[in-house]
Design an enzyme around this catalytic site. Structure first.
Site, mmCIF file in Angstrom:
data_model
loop_
_atom_site.group_PDB
_atom_site.id
_atom_site.type_symbol
_atom_site.label_atom_id
_atom_site.label_comp_id
_atom_site.label_asym_id
_atom_site.label_seq_id
_atom_site.Cartn_x
_atom_site.Cartn_y
_atom_site.Cartn_z
ATOM 1 N N LYS A 19 0.941 -1.320 -0.075
ATOM 2 C CA LYS A 19 0.123 -0.028 -0.107
ATOM 3 C C LYS A 19 0.837 1.433 -0.124
ATOM 4 O O LYS A 19 1.952 1.125 0.534
ATOM 5 C CB LYS A 19 -0.958 -0.014 1.197
ATOM 6 C CG LYS A 19 -2.076 1.012 1.107
ATOM 7 C CD LYS A 19 -2.833 0.304 0.406
ATOM 8 C CE LYS A 19 -4.252 0.845 0.477
ATOM 9 N NZ LYS A 19 -5.243 -0.352 0.018
HETATM 10 N N1 GLU Z 1 -7.308 0.011 -3.361
HETATM 11 C C1 GLU Z 1 -7.976 -1.263 -3.707
HETATM 12 C C2 GLU Z 1 -8.018 -1.843 -2.287
HETATM 13 O O1 GLU Z 1 -7.850 -1.533 -1.420
HETATM 14 C C3 GLU Z 1 -7.641 -1.542 -4.870
HETATM 15 C C4 GLU Z 1 -6.122 -2.261 -5.064
HETATM 16 C C5 GLU Z 1 -5.600 -2.785 -6.215
HETATM 17 O O2 GLU Z 1 -6.533 -2.939 -7.454
HETATM 18 O O3 GLU Z 1 -4.441 -2.971 -6.412
HETATM 19 O O4 GLU Z 1 -8.314 -3.174 -2.418
#
Ligand code: GLU
Length: 427
Positions: free
Chosen positions: A116
């Site tokens: 993240k």
């Molecule tokens: N931000 C989204 C999540 O928390 C998508 C992450 C992604 O598609 O890599 O799942």
């Protein structure tokens, strides 16, 4: 950030997402008697990068922003996970979100680890030019970290197609080759996937319907309230309505509304889009207090805003819904879980319920690599089946170990990541 709060009955919430993650990880690890060495590896992120990003603002001043990227695990593949822009971004939040991505990808059965990213900023107070410079500077700072087979970002809170397009452009300039597979959640014309924008909300509703079926709830006789009206919340509300669920409560950070006849979600979306992205001033329901949306007398609530919205201290004991489907990451604290479990509330946990987004991100990445693009119908069908399979796996794990779906989701993820770690070996 580590605010510990106390309540009269001694229930405490740590209100630190990383501690919330560790609390559940510990529970799941002890139930499955997770190998001690594997536990040690899984509980800490593999890599943390913290950068200072000096940006020339429109008024000529320079502001230095804090940027983070945490790679929790690459045991099952390249790390995957979004980038959020928010004043709440901090190291522990990003660490928790990175771990949840690793677990989410394992549950969704896609060949990724988890990561993240985040920048501490208030994007609503910044101009488009400032946001572009910030996104490009962050990308340049992370150019050695990101990679199609290394670490693949995506949108998260307050980021979307535009930010992803800037990342593609900046990364392509630095690497000297057009590299659309470096991020997912891109605009269609840059190699984005059909169905990606709707994927998370759509998946939240698929998992809600699966849970309703298990619990013997008829969707057409159910009411729901949705907290958060960004991409995830609004699409969740829209899909609830499509499946006959009456959405009587909605909210965002500016306002909350109740309408016992059901809120016209299309109207709310159209209003938001014309009103700087917020619901304030919407006329399709009675104005209620923001915190009331989660404690309305409804069958289902879908927290789709942010972490720590359901806590032992504030509202867990007031929740009337039978089913909670977590569109947000980490909306319920570990102590709130206990109260809700005792009340017999079923929670479809974040790392299962909101996995539709990253699942379609995976399809986008596959399409970028192969150069062949699927129809929207094909993407939606695959994503729905993927979600159903993930739901069933977690449900069966919860039956097998006689635990909540939250702990079952952690167990399922841990067992899979453990296999990755053990089969690859270590020094
Ligand atoms: N931000 C989204 C999540 O928390 C998508 C992450 C992604 O598609 O890599 O799942």
């Amino acid at each position: 950030m580590n605010k510990t709060t106390k309540k009269g009955n001694n229930a405490t919430d740590s209100i630190n997402p990383f501690e919330e993650m560790i609390a559940r990880l510990n529970m799941a690890a002890s139930i499955v008697k997770l190998d001690k060495d594997v536990y040690e590896i899984i509980k800490s992120p593999e890599k943390q990068i913290h950068v200072s990003l000096p940006i020339k603002m429109d008024n000529g001043s320079t502001v230095v922003f804090e940027g983070h990227r945490v790679i929790h695990s690459t045991a099952l593949g390249p790390s995957k996970g979004g980038i959020r822009y928010s004043m709440d971004v901090n190291t522990d939040e990003v660490k928790a979100l990175a771990a949840w991505m690793a677990f989410k990808c394992a549950i969704a059965d896609i060949p990724y680890g988890g990561a993240k990213g985040g920048i501490k900023c208030d994007p609503r107070s910044m101009s488009k030019g400032e946001l572009e410079r910030l996104t490009r500077t962050y990308t340049a700072a992370m150019a050695d970290i990101f990679g199609v087979d290394k670490d693949i970002p995506a949108p998260d809170m307050n980021t979307g197609q535009q930010e992803m397009a800037w990342i593609v452009d900046e990364f392509s300039k630095i690497s000297g080759a057009f590299t659309p597979g470096i991020v997912t959640g891109k605009p269609l014309h840059l190699g984005g996937s059909l169905g990606r924008v709707e994927a998370t909300g759509r998946g939240v509703v698929v998992s809600a319907l699966q849970a309703m079926e298990k619990l013997g709830m008829d969707p057409t006789k159910c009411t729901a309230a949705v907290q958060g009206f960004g991409n995830v919340g609004s699409i969740t509300a829209m899909h609830f309505v499509k499946h006959g669920v009456k959405v009587v409560g909605i909210s965002d950070h500016t306002a909350a509304f109740y309408n016992e006849k059901g809120i016209d979600i299309q109207k709310a979306i159209a209003y938001r889009d014309k009103n700087k992205g917020v619901l304030k001033g919407f006329k399709g329901g009675t104005l209620i207090k923001n915190e009331e949306v989660l404690t309305l007398k409804v069958d289902v609530i879908a927290p789709c805003a942010m972490e720590d919205q359901i806590t032992a201290r504030t509202n867990a004991h007031k929740i009337k819904a039978k089913l909670i489907v977590e569109g947000a990451n980490g909306p319920t604290t570990a102590n709130a879980d206990k109260i809700l479990n005792d009340k017999g509330v079923t929670i479809v946990p974040d790392i299962l319920a909101n996995g539709g987004g990253v699942t379609v991100s995976y399809f986008e990445w596959v399409q970028n690599r192969t150069g062949y693009y699927y129809s929207e119908d094909e993407i939606n069908k695959r994503a729905d089946n993927w979600m159903k399979k993930a739901f069933e796996n977690v449900w069966q794990t919860s039956v097998k170990y006689k635990v909540s779906m939250r702990i079952a989701a952690y167990i399922f993820a841990l067992e899979k990541i453990e296999k990755g770690i053990k089969s690859r070996g270590s020094y």
